[in-house]
Design a protein around this motif. Structure first.
Motif, PDB file in Angstrom:
ATOM      1  N   TYR A  35       0.846  -1.187   0.000  1.00  0.00           N
ATOM      2  CA  TYR A  35       0.000   0.000   0.000  1.00  0.00           C
ATOM      3  C   TYR A  35       0.887   1.244   0.000  1.00  0.00           C
ATOM      4  CZ  TYR A  35      -3.704  -3.096   1.801  1.00  0.00           C
ATOM      5  OH  TYR A  35      -4.617  -4.107   1.981  1.00  0.00           O
ATOM      6  N   LEU A  41      -5.737  10.929   0.912  1.00  0.00           N
ATOM      7  CA  LEU A  41      -6.088   9.826   0.009  1.00  0.00           C
ATOM      8  C   LEU A  41      -6.134   8.485   0.723  1.00  0.00           C
ATOM      9  CD1 LEU A  41      -3.960  10.814  -3.111  1.00  0.00           C
ATOM     10  CD2 LEU A  41      -6.407  11.168  -2.757  1.00  0.00           C
ATOM     11  N   GLY A  42      -5.580   8.424   1.907  1.00  0.00           N
ATOM     12  CA  GLY A  42      -5.627   7.194   2.675  1.00  0.00           C
ATOM     13  C   GLY A  42      -4.690   6.128   2.145  1.00  0.00           C
ATOM     14  N   LEU A  43      -4.954   4.913   2.553  1.00  0.00           N
ATOM     15  CA  LEU A  43      -4.174   3.763   2.112  1.00  0.00           C
ATOM     16  C   LEU A  43      -4.730   3.244   0.793  1.00  0.00           C
ATOM     17  CD1 LEU A  43      -3.771   1.704   5.397  1.00  0.00           C
ATOM     18  CD2 LEU A  43      -1.908   2.272   3.847  1.00  0.00           C
ATOM     19  N   PHE A  90       3.568   0.862   2.871  1.00  0.00           N
ATOM     20  CA  PHE A  90       3.391  -0.210   3.839  1.00  0.00           C
ATOM     21  C   PHE A  90       3.244  -1.542   3.122  1.00  0.00           C
ATOM     22  CE2 PHE A  90       3.055   1.981   7.778  1.00  0.00           C
ATOM     23  CZ  PHE A  90       2.434   3.191   7.523  1.00  0.00           C
ATOM     24  N   SER A  99     -11.051 -12.661   4.468  1.00  0.00           N
ATOM     25  CA  SER A  99     -11.433 -11.873   5.634  1.00  0.00           C
ATOM     26  C   SER A  99     -10.559 -12.161   6.836  1.00  0.00           C
ATOM     27  CB  SER A  99     -12.898 -12.156   5.954  1.00  0.00           C
ATOM     28  OG  SER A  99     -13.687 -11.889   4.828  1.00  0.00           O
ATOM     29  N   GLU A 101      -7.201 -10.748   9.378  1.00  0.00           N
ATOM     30  CA  GLU A 101      -6.425  -9.600   9.804  1.00  0.00           C
ATOM     31  C   GLU A 101      -5.162  -9.462   8.975  1.00  0.00           C
ATOM     32  OE1 GLU A 101      -5.089  -9.884  13.796  1.00  0.00           O
ATOM     33  OE2 GLU A 101      -4.011  -7.971  13.746  1.00  0.00           O
ATOM     34  N   PHE A 104       0.736  -5.239   9.365  1.00  0.00           N
ATOM     35  CA  PHE A 104       1.474  -4.257   8.591  1.00  0.00           C
ATOM     36  C   PHE A 104       2.927  -4.159   9.040  1.00  0.00           C
ATOM     37  CE2 PHE A 104      -1.541  -1.907   5.956  1.00  0.00           C
ATOM     38  CZ  PHE A 104      -2.740  -2.425   6.419  1.00  0.00           C
ATOM     39  N   GLY A 105       3.794  -3.921   8.078  1.00  0.00           N
ATOM     40  CA  GLY A 105       5.167  -3.593   8.388  1.00  0.00           C
ATOM     41  C   GLY A 105       5.269  -2.176   8.917  1.00  0.00           C
TER      42      GLY A 105
ATOM     43  N   SER B  32     -16.968  -8.111   4.906  1.00  0.00           N
ATOM     44  CA  SER B  32     -16.044  -8.068   6.040  1.00  0.00           C
ATOM     45  C   SER B  32     -15.640  -6.629   6.296  1.00  0.00           C
ATOM     46  CB  SER B  32     -14.802  -8.903   5.751  1.00  0.00           C
ATOM     47  OG  SER B  32     -15.160 -10.214   5.406  1.00  0.00           O
ATOM     48  N   PHE B  34     -13.474  -3.940   8.986  1.00  0.00           N
ATOM     49  CA  PHE B  34     -12.375  -3.882   9.944  1.00  0.00           C
ATOM     50  C   PHE B  34     -12.173  -2.448  10.422  1.00  0.00           C
ATOM     51  CE2 PHE B  34     -10.727  -8.108   8.907  1.00  0.00           C
ATOM     52  CZ  PHE B  34     -11.258  -8.313   7.641  1.00  0.00           C
ATOM     53  N   TYR B  36      -9.014  -0.283  12.004  1.00  0.00           N
ATOM     54  CA  TYR B  36      -7.597  -0.217  12.332  1.00  0.00           C
ATOM     55  C   TYR B  36      -7.321   1.107  13.033  1.00  0.00           C
ATOM     56  CZ  TYR B  36      -6.316  -4.200   9.363  1.00  0.00           C
ATOM     57  OH  TYR B  36      -6.178  -5.454   8.826  1.00  0.00           O
ATOM     58  N   GLN B  38      -4.232   3.843  13.863  1.00  0.00           N
ATOM     59  CA  GLN B  38      -2.910   4.233  13.401  1.00  0.00           C
ATOM     60  C   GLN B  38      -2.439   5.453  14.180  1.00  0.00           C
ATOM     61  OE1 GLN B  38      -2.535   5.371   9.221  1.00  0.00           O
ATOM     62  NE2 GLN B  38      -0.399   4.752   9.189  1.00  0.00           N
ATOM     63  N   LYS B  42       3.187   5.706  12.673  1.00  0.00           N
ATOM     64  CA  LYS B  42       3.243   4.252  12.883  1.00  0.00           C
ATOM     65  C   LYS B  42       2.385   3.527  11.853  1.00  0.00           C
ATOM     66  CE  LYS B  42       5.704   4.644  16.646  1.00  0.00           C
ATOM     67  NZ  LYS B  42       7.119   4.216  16.664  1.00  0.00           N
ATOM     68  N   SER B  43       2.461   2.207  11.889  1.00  0.00           N
ATOM     69  CA  SER B  43       1.665   1.419  10.951  1.00  0.00           C
ATOM     70  C   SER B  43       0.301   1.108  11.544  1.00  0.00           C
ATOM     71  CB  SER B  43       2.414   0.132  10.594  1.00  0.00           C
ATOM     72  OG  SER B  43       2.761  -0.573  11.761  1.00  0.00           O
ATOM     73  N   PRO B  44      -0.678   0.838  10.693  1.00  0.00           N
ATOM     74  CA  PRO B  44      -2.015   0.491  11.192  1.00  0.00           C
ATOM     75  C   PRO B  44      -1.997  -0.828  11.967  1.00  0.00           C
ATOM     76  CG  PRO B  44      -2.080   1.088   8.867  1.00  0.00           C
ATOM     77  CD  PRO B  44      -0.647   0.913   9.224  1.00  0.00           C
ATOM     78  N   LEU B  46      -4.860  -3.674  13.754  1.00  0.00           N
ATOM     79  CA  LEU B  46      -6.267  -4.057  13.823  1.00  0.00           C
ATOM     80  C   LEU B  46      -6.774  -3.972  15.258  1.00  0.00           C
ATOM     81  CD1 LEU B  46      -8.634  -5.291  12.117  1.00  0.00           C
ATOM     82  CD2 LEU B  46      -7.919  -7.491  13.067  1.00  0.00           C
ATOM     83  N   LEU B  88      -8.965   3.934  10.993  1.00  0.00           N
ATOM     84  CA  LEU B  88      -9.207   3.590   9.595  1.00  0.00           C
ATOM     85  C   LEU B  88     -10.262   2.507   9.499  1.00  0.00           C
ATOM     86  CD1 LEU B  88      -5.479   3.260   8.453  1.00  0.00           C
ATOM     87  CD2 LEU B  88      -6.923   5.285   8.285  1.00  0.00           C
ATOM     88  N   ASN B  92     -13.913  -5.176   2.659  1.00  0.00           N
ATOM     89  CA  ASN B  92     -13.618  -5.919   1.430  1.00  0.00           C
ATOM     90  C   ASN B  92     -14.759  -5.672   0.465  1.00  0.00           C
ATOM     91  OD1 ASN B  92     -15.483  -7.723   2.569  1.00  0.00           O
ATOM     92  ND2 ASN B  92     -14.532  -9.463   1.545  1.00  0.00           N
ATOM     93  N   LEU B 100      -8.840  -5.278   0.138  1.00  0.00           N
ATOM     94  CA  LEU B 100      -9.349  -4.531   1.283  1.00  0.00           C
ATOM     95  C   LEU B 100      -9.236  -3.062   0.934  1.00  0.00           C
ATOM     96  CD1 LEU B 100     -10.347  -5.527   4.055  1.00  0.00           C
ATOM     97  CD2 LEU B 100      -8.071  -5.063   4.947  1.00  0.00           C
ATOM     98  N   PHE B 102      -9.591   0.838   2.092  1.00  0.00           N
ATOM     99  CA  PHE B 102      -9.552   1.641   3.313  1.00  0.00           C
ATOM    100  C   PHE B 102     -10.202   2.996   3.094  1.00  0.00           C
ATOM    101  CE2 PHE B 102      -6.725  -0.548   6.289  1.00  0.00           C
ATOM    102  CZ  PHE B 102      -6.229  -1.554   5.472  1.00  0.00           C
ATOM    103  N   GLY B 103     -10.856   3.500   4.145  1.00  0.00           N
ATOM    104  CA  GLY B 103     -11.252   4.890   4.169  1.00  0.00           C
ATOM    105  C   GLY B 103     -10.041   5.752   4.492  1.00  0.00           C
ATOM    106  N   THR B 104     -10.238   7.059   4.402  1.00  0.00           N
ATOM    107  CA  THR B 104      -9.118   7.972   4.639  1.00  0.00           C
ATOM    108  C   THR B 104      -8.846   8.190   6.124  1.00  0.00           C
ATOM    109  OG1 THR B 104     -10.624   9.828   4.392  1.00  0.00           O
ATOM    110  CG2 THR B 104      -9.364   9.174   2.446  1.00  0.00           C
TER     111      THR B 104
END
Lengths: 113, 112
Positions: A35, A41-43, A90, A99, A101, A104-105, B32, B34, B36, B38, B42-44, B46, B88, B92, B100, B102-104
């Protein structure tokens, strides 16, 4: 420790100089994904892989390449980086496609001048 | 219309209050959902997932899903300053197993 690692964490480069960002996971996950994250703009998904030798485009694949020769590694290649590829990247993995989890790195902050 | 929409915030709530974060999605085939969290730089990570209509509770967090209204929300009870982060929503879209979206994100600030 179960984790996703990325290298480098920070990179400043110039337009046109090929670069590779590595991603590795030690959880035996089938699914891996890249990503980019940009303000407002988000991910957004670049590429994903559902298994070894199986890769497909996400929403923003232009200017990127990937490969999945081994289950644990999923490098992101920028053959000729441009300033519009300046972003936070990422890598993520999940046990199976679907579905589950995504882990993320830590992210790679790339600046292309 | 964006596939997954969130109010960018910031949403400011006092410590101890309930924070309510909302997300709408475009495709009725999505299955599905989710949430997250953040932290800055840092990284997201769950915090919740939900697949069925209704509520799902995990500690101070409750996810709510209404597929008819194409709406998913996250409630954080007894908000703490450590909850200050961007949240976030991920879906899906269309039930596509491989993707997947994601929203902003909504930035939450919990004030003392």
């Amino acid at each position: 420790e179960a984790q996703v690692t990325q290298n480098p964490r920070y990179l400043i480069t110039v337009t046109g100089k090929k670069l590779t960002v590595t991603c590795s996971q030690n959880m035996n996950h089938e699914y891996m994904s890249w990503y980019r994250q940009d303000p407002g703009l988000g991910l957004r998904q670049i590429y994903y892989s559902m298994n070894v030798e199986v890769t497909d485009k996400g929403d923003v694949p232009e200017g990127y390449k990937v490969s999945r020769k081994e289950k644990r590694n999923f490098p992101l290649i920028l053959e000729s980086p441009s300033p519009n590829q300046t972003s936070l990247y990422f890598c993520a993995s999940s046990l199976l496609v679907g579905s589950y989890e995504q882990y993320f790195g830590p992210g790679t902050r790339l600046t292309v001048t | 219309q964006k596939e997954v929409e969130q109010n960018s915030g910031p949403l400011s709530v006092p410590e101890g209050a309930i924070a309510s974060l909302n997300c709408t999605y475009s495709d009725r085939g999505s299955q599905s959902f989710f949430w997250y969290r953040q932290y800055s730089g840092k990284s997201p990570e769950l915090i919740m997932f939900i697949y069925s209509n209704g509520d799902k509770e995990d500690g101070r967090f409750t996810a709510q899903l209404n597929k008819a209204s194409q709406y998913v929300s996250l409630l954080i009870r007894d908000s703490q300053p450590s909850d200050s982060a961007t949240y976030l929503c991920a879906v899906n879209i269309g039930g596509t197993a491989s993707k997947l979206t994601f929203g902003t994100g909504t930035r939450l600030q919990v004030t003392l």
